[in-house]
Design a protein around this motif. Structure first.
Motif, PDB file in Angstrom:
ATOM      1  N   LEU B 212      67.548  55.195  58.869  1.00 50.31           N
ATOM      2  CA  LEU B 212      67.832  53.767  58.705  1.00 50.31           C
ATOM      3  C   LEU B 212      66.552  52.988  58.437  1.00 50.31           C
ATOM      4  O   LEU B 212      65.459  53.411  58.809  1.00 50.31           O
ATOM      5  N   THR B 213      66.715  51.858  57.785  1.00 45.50           N
ATOM      6  CA  THR B 213      65.614  50.920  57.587  1.00 45.50           C
ATOM      7  C   THR B 213      65.934  49.672  58.427  1.00 45.50           C
ATOM      8  O   THR B 213      67.064  49.199  58.392  1.00 45.50           O
ATOM      9  N   TYR B 214      64.968  49.221  59.200  1.00 45.98           N
ATOM     10  CA  TYR B 214      65.220  48.055  60.049  1.00 45.98           C
ATOM     11  C   TYR B 214      64.355  46.863  59.650  1.00 45.98           C
ATOM     12  O   TYR B 214      63.163  47.010  59.388  1.00 45.98           O
ATOM     13  N   LEU B 215      64.981  45.697  59.646  1.00 46.17           N
ATOM     14  CA  LEU B 215      64.200  44.457  59.730  1.00 46.17           C
ATOM     15  C   LEU B 215      64.402  43.986  61.160  1.00 46.17           C
ATOM     16  O   LEU B 215      65.522  43.640  61.557  1.00 46.17           O
ATOM     17  N   PHE B 216      63.343  44.032  61.960  1.00 48.96           N
ATOM     18  CA  PHE B 216      63.473  43.767  63.390  1.00 48.96           C
ATOM     19  C   PHE B 216      62.895  42.390  63.694  1.00 48.96           C
ATOM     20  O   PHE B 216      61.686  42.207  63.762  1.00 48.96           O
ATOM     21  N   ILE B 217      63.796  41.407  63.851  1.00 47.04           N
ATOM     22  CA  ILE B 217      63.377  40.025  64.077  1.00 47.04           C
ATOM     23  C   ILE B 217      63.308  39.781  65.577  1.00 47.04           C
ATOM     24  O   ILE B 217      64.284  40.022  66.285  1.00 47.04           O
ATOM     25  N   SER B 218      62.164  39.332  66.071  1.00 46.11           N
ATOM     26  CA  SER B 218      62.052  39.115  67.508  1.00 46.11           C
ATOM     27  C   SER B 218      60.898  38.185  67.820  1.00 46.11           C
ATOM     28  O   SER B 218      59.965  38.042  67.041  1.00 46.11           O
ATOM     29  N   HIS B 219      60.975  37.551  68.987  1.00 49.33           N
ATOM     30  CA  HIS B 219      59.834  36.756  69.424  1.00 49.33           C
ATOM     31  C   HIS B 219      59.002  37.557  70.415  1.00 49.33           C
ATOM     32  O   HIS B 219      57.934  37.114  70.820  1.00 49.33           O
ATOM     33  N   ASP B 220      59.504  38.749  70.806  1.00 43.60           N
ATOM     34  CA  ASP B 220      58.823  39.519  71.846  1.00 43.60           C
ATOM     35  C   ASP B 220      57.813  40.471  71.212  1.00 43.60           C
ATOM     36  O   ASP B 220      58.164  41.481  70.609  1.00 43.60           O
ATOM     37  N   LEU B 221      56.538  40.155  71.358  1.00 43.91           N
ATOM     38  CA  LEU B 221      55.514  40.895  70.628  1.00 43.91           C
ATOM     39  C   LEU B 221      55.351  42.332  71.112  1.00 43.91           C
ATOM     40  O   LEU B 221      55.048  43.211  70.317  1.00 43.91           O
ATOM     41  N   SER B 222      55.576  42.580  72.392  1.00 44.19           N
ATOM     42  CA  SER B 222      55.383  43.956  72.836  1.00 44.19           C
ATOM     43  C   SER B 222      56.516  44.844  72.325  1.00 44.19           C
ATOM     44  O   SER B 222      56.286  45.998  71.970  1.00 44.19           O
ATOM     45  N   VAL B 223      57.727  44.306  72.271  1.00 41.18           N
ATOM     46  CA  VAL B 223      58.845  45.073  71.718  1.00 41.18           C
ATOM     47  C   VAL B 223      58.620  45.323  70.226  1.00 41.18           C
ATOM     48  O   VAL B 223      58.787  46.439  69.734  1.00 41.18           O
ATOM     49  N   VAL B 224      58.203  44.297  69.514  1.00 38.50           N
ATOM     50  CA  VAL B 224      57.970  44.437  68.074  1.00 38.50           C
ATOM     51  C   VAL B 224      56.862  45.454  67.806  1.00 38.50           C
ATOM     52  O   VAL B 224      56.968  46.290  66.925  1.00 38.50           O
TER      53      VAL B 224
END
Lengths: 331, 331
Positions: B212-224
């Motif tokens: 899969l290809t993900y666009l991972f939108i988040s405000h959490d920098l450690s998760v990103v």
């Protein structure tokens, strides 16, 4: 760090129950901790751990019924909060113990200017004229770093950004120079750069006013940077208590250990995260024995049968885990 | 980028989305334009995870919705799998939509409370694969086991599940049409740390299994940081920096990225780094500053920043940054 002589706050066997639809749910179950003057205590836990209920119970803000508060001792500066009348409690609340909440928008009244709301708070606790109170409101806004406070004081809450609203809440909480501030997830609704502003402000004011702070949060990064001592809650119980450096360096309770390991690190590459299996038990279906046992990789039979007591290693360090008992009393 | 030979799965260029809002003021209502997305360009390679970070209101979620064509474009171009999809109509878009799916932040509002898990996961199959309806039952069971849910869960309703399990249902639904791209919009932000790790691990396993290809939108920098290969940083509708995650965290170039990264509290007592606390709030996207939109809060702002908006430029390491101060120091 102040070494405690008489603790500012003493909590012994505090429980909070709620009665709903004929069921009795225990949100906070027999927790005990102390807080020294000028100390910053973190209460960490995930949703449903009971951490916010602790703060509400300390403020005597639990509606009874459906709630009920039990405590062997709940004292502030040696005075018993449990036996206070509503009137006496009102004098403590706001004056000596203040609270700030997660969502500043719902804590501020949308139809009054922030100046009006500050003046109301000030006049409730101090014998000042409206004009004097207004001047004090402007000073408070300046203290919490709101630019151009003379103009902002006539703004309504919706004119302000989230970070500014939280500053107003802090100004209101500090209006009477409380000895204890309860901050319940004060920056959770804020962006990370604004969170930094607000936490730096709180830390600065805490030192300046020598006020004790209970910082309730789910964010272990916030705990590491802004607290002196930490209490970890799981499913209504305190599972560990430690000075902040010790907690992160050598967690004693498996829940704390796994919680720390399940966070993605900011400066290291991990192939996989360590996930804690399962989920937090529902308050109506608490497991017998240790409440973390169903998710604990170290769980033995005894863990599932009997709840472990807090094992105190030193005055500041304790954890509730059978593994610690084994270390103390070799079989 | 590293290799120009394989074409990216998704290419977006100069994406623009303006919203018209009504402003009430005085006797008349006037309209104003919110520049939610103001010229965003990025590529995502096959099998890659691109993290998109930024604070609330920066337009990151709108970018996700535009890619999914859930919101119409004001300008720009979206090329998915070699095909320009920017102006396709509903029926033309339908076969392409099965190849791109979305996972939302709040699994409670993203799942229909009156549909059973089987119906929720089966709905995309009924729409996109109606001819083979006899095989749907088996497919649904396969999907549930892929995301770690039991067969017995199929007939239950969303309210019977915990937050983490609901997010698994949302993931199973997204996987039903065997998509190539999944847009994860704050997919783990509402979850507790211990559950968050479970879902992140699941997303990574699925990526490996189904390429899969993900666009991972988040405000959490450690998760990103943990989940992404590359990270794009947005501020006020524009991308300010795109870089390999290691480069971005080790040596952020844009002053906003530097401030953002330094704001994240580190869960290690005493590890506190030099913190750049940004002054003020994010300006309104209705009336953004001229030139570089970050200049009003930037410590490195110069005269040129107010006049000319910087463009994304390649750095010596092949990453992209848009800042006059960075460009000058390189020459």
């Amino acid at each position: 760090m102040a070494s405690p002589v008489i603790p500012l706050l003493e909590v012994r066997d505090l429980s909070v129950h709620f009665r709903t639809e004929g069921q009795k749910v225990t949100a906070v179950d027999r927790i005990s901790f102390d807080l020294a003057e000028g100390e910053v205590l973190g209460i960490v836990g995930e949703s449903g751990s009971g951490k916010s209920t602790v703060a509400l119970a300390l403020m005597q803000l639990i509606a009874t019924p459906p709630g009920s508060i039990d405590a062997e001792r709940l004292s502030f500066k040696g005075k018993d909060l449990m036996s206070m009348s509503d009137r006496e409690m009102r004098a403590v609340r706001g004056n000596e113990i203040s609270m700030i909440f997660q969502e500043p928008m719902s804590s501020l009244n949308p139809v009054f200017t922030i100046g009006n709301q500050l003046v109301e708070t000030i006049c409730e606790h101090e014998p000042l004229t409206k004009r004097q109170a207004f001047a004090k409101a402007v000073d408070l806004l300046r203290l919490v770093g709101i630019p151009d406070p003379e103009a902002r004081v006539t703004d309504y809450p919706h004119h302000l950004s989230g970070g500014m609203r939280q500053r107003v809440m802090i100004a209101m909480a500090l209006a009477c120079a409380p000895k204890l501030l309860l901050a319940d997830e004060p920056t959770t609704a804020l962006d990370v750069t604004i969170q930094a502003q607000v936490l730096e402000l709180l830390q600065h004011l805490q030192g300046e006013l020598d006020m004790a702070v209970v910082l309730i949060t789910h964010d272990l990064g916030v705990v590491a940077e802004y607290t002196h001592r930490v209490v970890v809650m799981y499913a209504g119980r305190i599972v560990e208590e430690a000075p902040v450096a010790d907690l992160f360096a050598a967690p004693q309770h498996p829940y704390t250990e796994l919680l720390l390991k399940s966070m993605p690190p900011l400066d290291e590459d991990l192939h996989r995260l360590l996930a804690i299996p399962g989920s937090v038990p529902s308050p109506t279906e608490m497991p017998t024995g240790c409440r973390f046992a169903p998710r604990c990789p170290y769980a033995q039979n005894i863990c599932r049968e009997t709840e472990p007591a807090m094992i105190r290693e030193s005055p500041a360090r304790a954890a509730a885990c059978w593994r610690l008992v084994d270390y103390k009393v070799p079989a | 980028m590293t290799s120009e030979t394989n074409t990216p799965l998704l290419e977006i260029s100069d994406l623009v989305k303006h919203f018209t809002v009504r402003r009430r003021g005085g006797l008349w209502t006037s309209t104003a334009t919110v520049k939610a997305v103001d010229g965003v360009s990025l590529n995502i390679d096959n099998g890659e995870t691109l993290g998109l970070v930024g604070e609330s209101g920066c337009g990151k979620s709108t970018v996700g919705k535009l890619i999914m064509r859930l919101s119409s474009l004001t300008g720009g171009r979206i090329v998915f799998d070699g095909r320009d999809v920017s102006h396709l109509g509903r029926s033309e878009m339908r076969p392409i939509r099965r190849e791109m799916q979305m996972i939302f932040q709040d699994p409670v509002s993203a799942l229909n409370p009156r549909m059973s898990v089987e119906e929720i996961v089966g709905e995309p199959l009924a729409i996109h694969d109606s001819r083979n309806h006899r095989e749907h039952g088996a497919k649904i069971r396969k999907l549930l086991s892929t995301v770690g849910l039991a067969n017995s869960h199929a007939h239950r309703f969303p309210h019977e599940f915990s937050g983490g399990q609901r997010q698994r249902i949302g993931i199973a639904r997204a996987l039903a049409t065997q998509p190539k791209l999944i847009v994860c919009d704050e997919a783990v932000s509402a979850l507790d740390v211990s559950i968050q790790a479970q879902i992140i691990n699941l997303l990574q396993d699925l990526q490996e299994e189904f390429r899969l290809t993900y666009l991972f939108i988040s405000h959490d920098l450690s998760v990103v940081r943990h989940i992404s290969d590359r990270i794009a940083v947005m501020y006020l509708g524009r991308i300010v920096e795109i870089a390999e995650k290691k480069t971005l965290f080790a040596k952020p170039l844009h002053p906003y990225t530097q401030a953002l990264l330094s704001s994240v509290p580190i869960p290690r007592p005493g590890a506190r780094k030099e913190r750049i606390v940004l002054a003020g709030d994010v300006p309104s996207p209705i009336n953004p500053p001229s030139g570089c939109s970050f200049r009003t809060r930037c410590v490195k702002a110069m005269d040129v920043c107010a006049k000319i908006a910087p463009r994304l430029q390649h750095t010596p390491t092949g990453d992209l940054v848009s800042c006059h101060a960075v460009e000058l120091s390189k020459q």
